[in-house]
Design an enzyme around this catalytic site. Structure first.
Site, PDB file in Angstrom:
ATOM      1  N   ILE A 236      69.351  75.561  33.267  1.00 38.41           N
ATOM      2  CA  ILE A 236      70.704  75.687  33.834  1.00 38.41           C
ATOM      3  C   ILE A 236      70.888  77.084  34.418  1.00 38.41           C
ATOM      4  CG2 ILE A 236      71.660  76.269  31.537  1.00 38.41           C
ATOM      5  CD1 ILE A 236      74.314  74.966  32.448  1.00 38.41           C
ATOM      6  N   LEU A 237      71.549  77.141  35.545  1.00 38.68           N
ATOM      7  CA  LEU A 237      71.885  78.443  36.143  1.00 38.68           C
ATOM      8  C   LEU A 237      73.228  78.332  36.849  1.00 38.68           C
ATOM      9  CD1 LEU A 237      71.131  81.367  37.175  1.00 38.68           C
ATOM     10  CD2 LEU A 237      70.154  80.249  39.179  1.00 38.68           C
ATOM     11  N   GLU A 269      66.241  71.735  26.678  1.00 38.35           N
ATOM     12  CA  GLU A 269      64.853  72.134  26.432  1.00 38.35           C
ATOM     13  C   GLU A 269      64.847  73.512  25.773  1.00 38.35           C
ATOM     14  OE1 GLU A 269      62.295  71.280  29.863  1.00 38.35           O
ATOM     15  OE2 GLU A 269      61.307  73.197  29.461  1.00 38.35           O
TER      16      GLU A 269
HETATM   17  C1  LIG Z   1      67.663  75.508  28.652  1.00 41.50           C
HETATM   18  C2  LIG Z   1      67.942  76.652  29.535  1.00 41.50           C
HETATM   19  O1  LIG Z   1      68.039  76.500  30.722  1.00 41.50           O
HETATM   20  S1  LIG Z   1      68.163  78.239  28.911  1.00 41.50           S
HETATM   21  C3  LIG Z   1      68.543  79.196  30.331  1.00 41.50           C
HETATM   22  C4  LIG Z   1      69.977  79.425  30.539  1.00 41.50           C
HETATM   23  N1  LIG Z   1      70.196  80.007  31.843  1.00 41.50           N
HETATM   24  C5  LIG Z   1      70.083  81.322  32.114  1.00 41.50           C
HETATM   25  O2  LIG Z   1      69.782  82.163  31.263  1.00 41.50           O
HETATM   26  C6  LIG Z   1      70.303  81.719  33.563  1.00 41.50           C
HETATM   27  C7  LIG Z   1      71.246  82.873  33.709  1.00 41.50           C
HETATM   28  N2  LIG Z   1      72.522  82.638  33.051  1.00 41.50           N
HETATM   29  C8  LIG Z   1      73.456  81.799  33.528  1.00 41.50           C
HETATM   30  O3  LIG Z   1      73.286  81.142  34.536  1.00 41.50           O
HETATM   31  C9  LIG Z   1      74.769  81.733  32.780  1.00 41.50           C
HETATM   32  O4  LIG Z   1      74.901  82.907  32.014  1.00 41.50           O
HETATM   33  C10 LIG Z   1      74.902  80.507  31.848  1.00 41.50           C
HETATM   34  C11 LIG Z   1      74.578  79.224  32.593  1.00 41.50           C
HETATM   35  C12 LIG Z   1      73.987  80.606  30.654  1.00 41.50           C
HETATM   36  C13 LIG Z   1      76.377  80.468  31.374  1.00 41.50           C
HETATM   37  O5  LIG Z   1      77.178  80.194  32.496  1.00 41.50           O
HETATM   38  P1  LIG Z   1      78.663  80.762  32.681  1.00 41.50           P
HETATM   39  O6  LIG Z   1      79.356  79.871  33.640  1.00 41.50           O
HETATM   40  O7  LIG Z   1      78.636  82.185  33.040  1.00 41.50           O
HETATM   41  O8  LIG Z   1      79.257  80.601  31.222  1.00 41.50           O
HETATM   42  P2  LIG Z   1      80.766  80.222  30.837  1.00 41.50           P
HETATM   43  O9  LIG Z   1      81.743  80.886  31.749  1.00 41.50           O
HETATM   44  O10 LIG Z   1      80.896  78.746  30.701  1.00 41.50           O
HETATM   45  O11 LIG Z   1      80.817  80.910  29.414  1.00 41.50           O
HETATM   46  C14 LIG Z   1      81.393  80.316  28.279  1.00 41.50           C
HETATM   47  C15 LIG Z   1      81.479  81.362  27.198  1.00 41.50           C
HETATM   48  O12 LIG Z   1      80.175  81.803  26.829  1.00 41.50           O
HETATM   49  C16 LIG Z   1      80.220  83.223  26.565  1.00 41.50           C
HETATM   50  N3  LIG Z   1      79.456  83.919  27.622  1.00 41.50           N
HETATM   51  C17 LIG Z   1      78.897  83.385  28.737  1.00 41.50           C
HETATM   52  N4  LIG Z   1      78.259  84.334  29.440  1.00 41.50           N
HETATM   53  C18 LIG Z   1      78.417  85.479  28.753  1.00 41.50           C
HETATM   54  C19 LIG Z   1      77.984  86.809  28.977  1.00 41.50           C
HETATM   55  N5  LIG Z   1      77.276  87.146  30.064  1.00 41.50           N
HETATM   56  N6  LIG Z   1      78.318  87.755  28.068  1.00 41.50           N
HETATM   57  C20 LIG Z   1      79.048  87.444  26.973  1.00 41.50           C
HETATM   58  N7  LIG Z   1      79.500  86.187  26.706  1.00 41.50           N
HETATM   59  C21 LIG Z   1      79.181  85.220  27.595  1.00 41.50           C
HETATM   60  C22 LIG Z   1      81.690  83.610  26.636  1.00 41.50           C
HETATM   61  O13 LIG Z   1      82.276  83.447  25.350  1.00 41.50           O
HETATM   62  C23 LIG Z   1      82.222  82.594  27.603  1.00 41.50           C
HETATM   63  O14 LIG Z   1      83.615  82.370  27.467  1.00 41.50           O
HETATM   64  P3  LIG Z   1      84.662  83.450  28.056  1.00 41.50           P
HETATM   65  O15 LIG Z   1      84.195  83.810  29.424  1.00 41.50           O
HETATM   66  O16 LIG Z   1      85.965  82.711  28.047  1.00 41.50           O
HETATM   67  O17 LIG Z   1      84.615  84.620  27.121  1.00 41.50           O
END
Ligand SMILES: CC(=O)SCCNC(=O)CCNC(=O)[C@H](O)C(C)(C)COP(=O)(O)OP(=O)(O)OC[C@H]1O[C@@H](n2cnc3c(N)ncnc32)[C@H](O)[C@@H]1OP(=O)(O)O
Length: 372
Positions: A236-237, A269
């Site tokens: 997921i991204l 995964e």
């Molecule tokens: C199986 C796999 O694919 S694992 C790989 C996961 N993907 C990655 O690492 C790629 C890079 N990261 C991302 O794309 C994003 O950070 C994701 C997909 C993991 C999360 O997506 P987002 O849309 O930013 O998360 P979302 O807004 O839904 O966050 C929900 C809560 O999680 C927490 N959270 C999410 N990102 C962060 C962050 N960077 N720092 C701190 N808390 C966070 C917070 O509590 C947030 O709620 P809030 O904003 O109200 O405080």
């Protein structure tokens, strides 16, 4: 006008795909060769210099910035060599455009300004189309491409699987839209360190998120159709400009809607990236607490881990991890409902999250179109 012909933004996908095939063969040979020391030496001698970098993983970022569309610019998070010609630092562009431009690979090396940090970079800015993910290292080419990009001017690919007044999710089959999905996978590597699938997209589905009425993707998740564990999500991204808007939560929730439809108790995964873990922990904690305090299990004085897993559709191992994170599990794996209640109360008081009567955080059930 033949838009494709005049499109200056092109990719090395075809050539790279061949290269990858060659590389995989080489690795297979080298694995086999491990059985015989003599054979191993012979094979390794023949391998290209960067053979060990099969999955494109580098220790440090090697592209400084991404220009995503014409108005969004941000740093990359991780290094990758899959955008580059095999064994070189030239962006892999093999199809000459017919506008008689100089090939980017032949142009003068980019002038590197300033700090030693920057001098580690192979490329200062990668220009990526925010509609189709094709790329170039020349800004003007992106500008010209954007004017004729098919995905900007026409309907995005795939079939709509969710459409609320705010958000649309489309399912795009890797087997049908391979170039789009391959370019998307290359882009993803810039923000996900352990990603290793770029070209063999035919056994994957990609669920792309859009604002309803807009053609710009904001993020996606992929699903491996051959997943042995029947994981509901491979990767997921949410693209950096759109992060922290609950869009990751929306997609995670949607991935569980799909697996519940198949009556699967499953999850993503593993292993999760650090951000993946944060995102999942947020979703799992809220859903578990909702079911225990306000939902289907709210009239119970004791609850087993298995019951929680069946009610939420979350794997037992993930339920355990979440309850440990919330500090709501004792040493004998008994669930402390009172502690969950307190956590959920605080969560509600911070008005961070509202969950509807069906236990949904972001998805609105009436807009789901997932019956096939
Ligand atoms: C199986 C796999 O694919 S694992 C790989 C996961 N993907 C990655 O690492 C790629 C890079 N990261 C991302 O794309 C994003 O950070 C994701 C997909 C993991 C999360 O997506 P987002 O849309 O930013 O998360 P979302 O807004 O839904 O966050 C929900 C809560 O999680 C927490 N959270 C999410 N990102 C962060 C962050 N960077 N720092 C701190 N808390 C966070 C917070 O509590 C947030 O709620 P809030 O904003 O109200 O405080």
């Amino acid at each position: 006008m033949d838009n494709e012909k005049n499109d200056p933004v092109v990719t090395n996908i075809v050539a790279t795909k061949d290269k990858v095939t060659t590389r995989v063969l080489a690795i297979k040979r080298s694995k086999k060769a491990k059985k015989s020391k003599v054979a191993k030496k012979t094979v390794q001698k023949k391998l290209p210099k960067d053979e060990n970098e099969l999955y494109g993983i580098l220790d440090e970022p090697n592209i400084n910035y991404v220009q995503f569309g014409v108005d969004k610019r941000f740093h990359t998070w991780y290094g990758t060599n899959v955008y580059f010609e095999n064994g070189s630092r030239d962006l892999g562009i093999v199809i000459e455009n017919n506008l008689n431009r100089e090939s980017p690979t032949k142009k003068e090396p980019m002038k590197k300004k300033g700090t030693s940090e920057k001098s580690k970079m192979w490329l200062d800015t990668l220009f990526v189309c925010e509609y189709c993910f094709k790329y170039t290292d020349i800004e003007q080419h992106l500008i010209e491409h954007t004017k004729i990009c098919k995905l900007k001017n026409n309907c995005p690919p795939g079939k709509i699987k969710y459409k609320s007044p705010k958000y649309t999710i489309r399912r795009i089959k890797g087997s049908k839209h391979s170039l789009f999905c391959q370019c998307l996978c290359l882009f993803t590597k810039l923000f996900l360190d352990n990603k290793s699938m770029y070209f063999k997209v035919e056994n994957y589905e990609f669920y792309m998120l859009y604002e309803t009425g807009d053609n710009k993707p904001m993020g996606f998740f992929s699903k491996d159709l051959l997943s042995y564990q029947q994981n509901n999500l491979a990767c997921i991204l949410i693209f950096p400009p759109y992060q922290r808007r609950q869009l990751g939560t929306l997609l995670i929730e949607f991935s569980y809607k799909l697996s519940r439809l198949q009556s699967l108790i499953t999850g993503p995964e593993l292993p999760l990236s650090p951000f993946g873990l944060i995102g999942y922990m947020y979703y799992w904690s809220n859903l578990i607490a909702y079911e225990v305090i306000d939902g289907q299990l709210s009239n119970r004085s004791t609850i087993s881990l298995n019951e929680l897993s069946l009610t939420t559709g979350i794997r037992t191992s993930d339920v355990v991890m979440t309850l440990k994170h919330l500090d709501c599990l004792d040493t004998k794996n008994r669930i402390n409902i009172q502690m969950i209640r307190e956590w959920f109360k605080k969560q509600k008081a911070s008005k961070k999250q509202t969950i509807d009567n069906a236990g949904n955080i972001m998805i609105e059930d009436e807009y789901l179109l997932i019956d096939d």
